[in-house]
Design a protein around this motif. Structure first.
Motif: not given
Length: 163
Positions: A11-13, A154, A156
């Motif tokens: 995930g991007d977080a 994931r 996020e």
């Protein structure tokens, strides 16, 4: 013995490495040996993890603390050699049964940066014994990485206000 799993935390977080560390502490608290190999993540948590030995062992083979993308071509090549030493160490850990949980923190970034291929990662995963679990972290797993995993999570960020 319980069957091990391959988990992906992506995930991007922020928080993937923190989740991996939590999983390491959870495993160690039940008497399992844990090995963490850190890739492209700097030396975060290194001092804390050194105090948790011998139950949790942390390794980092890269020498630079700078972001990989910002390194000169010559330094990138040196770090690629260091990273590949880390991956060879992961294979050794798996073939000798040195741990119940192996965490390859930031390993998905190696694929994104063209340092390793999906086949290289698959080979590492295939040398493990059936009872060893492996946790992989990184920003974005591609479909081929997902096929190697038993579970995919994931991470996020969710921003909302309570009124």
């Amino acid at each position: 013995m319980e069957r091990g799993v391959v988990q992906v935390y992506s995930g991007d977080a922020r928080g993937k490495s923190a989740v991996a560390l939590g999983r390491a502490i959870q495993a160690a608290s039940t008497g399992q040996d844990v090995v963490i190999i850190n890739f492209l993540e700097g030396n975060q948590n290194e001092e804390l993890l050194k105090r948790m030995e011998p139950e949790i062992k942390m390794f980092r083979f890269e020498k630079s603390t700078e972001e990989f993308e910002l390194l000169s071509d010559e330094r990138k090549q040196e770090e690629v050699r260091n990273i590949k030493n880390g991956l060879n160490f992961a294979k050794k850990v798996l073939t000798t049964g040195e741990c119940s949980l192996l965490i390859l923190d930031g390993v998905l970034g190696l694929i994104d940066n063209g340092i390793i291929t999906i086949e290289d990662l698959g080979y590492i995963l295939n040398v493990r014994s059936e009872e060893v679990s492996i946790l992989l972290t990184g920003v974005k797993p591609n479909d081929e990485v997902c096929k190697l995993a038993d579970e995919i999570f994931r991470i996020e960020a969710v921003n909302y206000k309570l009124y």
